[in-house]
Design an enzyme around this catalytic site. Structure first.
Site, PDB file in Angstrom:
ATOM      1  N   TYR A 123      63.181  20.803  52.766  1.00 36.30           N
ATOM      2  CA  TYR A 123      63.783  22.149  52.739  1.00 36.30           C
ATOM      3  C   TYR A 123      64.109  22.574  51.314  1.00 36.30           C
ATOM      4  O   TYR A 123      63.733  23.675  50.886  1.00 36.30           O
ATOM      5  CB  TYR A 123      65.046  22.185  53.594  1.00 36.30           C
ATOM      6  CG  TYR A 123      65.778  23.497  53.498  1.00 36.30           C
ATOM      7  CD1 TYR A 123      65.333  24.615  54.192  1.00 36.30           C
ATOM      8  CD2 TYR A 123      66.909  23.630  52.681  1.00 36.30           C
ATOM      9  CE1 TYR A 123      65.993  25.835  54.087  1.00 36.30           C
ATOM     10  CE2 TYR A 123      67.573  24.849  52.577  1.00 36.30           C
ATOM     11  CZ  TYR A 123      67.102  25.941  53.282  1.00 36.30           C
ATOM     12  OH  TYR A 123      67.753  27.141  53.161  1.00 36.30           O
ATOM     13  N   LYS A 149      62.597  25.754  49.015  1.00 34.22           N
ATOM     14  CA  LYS A 149      63.407  26.822  48.437  1.00 34.22           C
ATOM     15  C   LYS A 149      63.286  26.864  46.919  1.00 34.22           C
ATOM     16  O   LYS A 149      63.385  27.937  46.306  1.00 34.22           O
ATOM     17  CB  LYS A 149      64.863  26.679  48.876  1.00 34.22           C
ATOM     18  CG  LYS A 149      65.063  26.976  50.358  1.00 34.22           C
ATOM     19  CD  LYS A 149      64.550  28.375  50.732  1.00 34.22           C
ATOM     20  CE  LYS A 149      64.770  28.711  52.186  1.00 34.22           C
ATOM     21  NZ  LYS A 149      64.302  30.073  52.539  1.00 34.22           N
TER      22      LYS A 149
END
Length: 263
Positions: free
Chosen positions: A153, A157
């Site tokens: 994750y 990002k």
């Protein structure tokens, strides 16, 4: 109340709940009609709430991790011009990378990066050809730090945060603006979906998604390059830029390691 015929149109992805739903509310309250998308049936309930605000709302239930899902969303426009694209769809995944199911890890990558970029390219080309448009991309302050026990994750990002600035520069003379909204931990279904409810960050204090959405929407309308929601998150990102990556990874472990929350 009936809207004027020249009402602007916005696409909001990940709009069934959380930040995405609140971004859609901001759009509805500021004269936009909506095409909203998410991968779950709750998108229909969200649409009902948004219609109460006076907006015309169309829904697309699709998996935006897939090119087919993005194509379905784009086809729903039926050639209409998009004034604002709020690319918010995304999700996380907890636990150590070697312990994760790779199909789930790939779905995070395909949702947060592949599907997001594909939609931005399709809509962005139309905006550039018209010489006007606004793009808001939901990044994260997580992109500033190596995400131990949330590595995929945070990596996605970091990509999105970087990509948004590159695209903004490429489009600087086009009439199309690109804004990156970088929230911190927010009170949404994110941590439940990521199986992180037993972690320190999953159990800690979180920001109000309505506040985060307003900060992001206002930044988009003002044509700003990026915005970090919340003063604590701003401080954290500032510190992250001068802190060694090994230290950041160790700090992130304390927040995201399974079982790190209060028992």
């Amino acid at each position: 109340m009936a809207r004027a015929a020249n009402t602007q149109l916005a696409i909001v992805t990940g709009a069934s709940s959380g930040i995405g739903f609140e971004l859609a509310k901001q759009c509805a309250n500021n004269g936009f009609d909506l095409v909203i998308a998410a991968d779950d049936p709750a998108i229909e309930q969200a649409a009902g709430e948004l219609r109460k605000l006076g907006a015309a709302v169309e829904t697309v239930q699709a998996d935006l991790a897939t090119l087919d899902g993005v194509d379905r969303l784009h086809a729903a426009l039926k050639g209409r011009a998009v004034d604002a694209l709020l690319a918010n769809a995304g999700h996380g995944l907890g636990h150590g990378f070697l312990d994760q199911d790779f199909a789930e890890a790939r779905h995070v990558i395909d949702t947060n990066i592949t599907g997001t970029l594909y939609l931005i390219q399709k809509v962005g080309r139309d905006m550039r050809s018209r010489g006007k448009g606004r793009i808001l991309i939901t990044g994260s302050i997580a992109g500033f730090m190596p995400g131990s026990f949330q590595a995929v994750y945070n990596g996605t990002k970091a990509f999105i945060d970087s990509f948004s600035f590159a695209l903004r520069d490429e489009l600087k003379d086009s009439g199309v603006t690109v804004t990156c909204l970088m929230p911190g931990p927010t009170d949404t279904h994110f941590f439940e979906r990521a199986d992180m409810l037993d972690t320190q960050v999953g159990q800690g204090k979180k920001d109000d998604p309505a506040m985060v959405a307003k900060v992001g929407f206002d930044a988009m309308m003002n044509g700003e390059g990026d915005v970090v929601a919340g003063w604590k998150n701003k401080l954290q990102t500032t510190m992250a830029t001068v802190t060694p990556s090994s230290v950041l990874a160790r700090q992130h472990r304390k927040m995201a390691e399974p079982g790190s929350g209060k028992q």
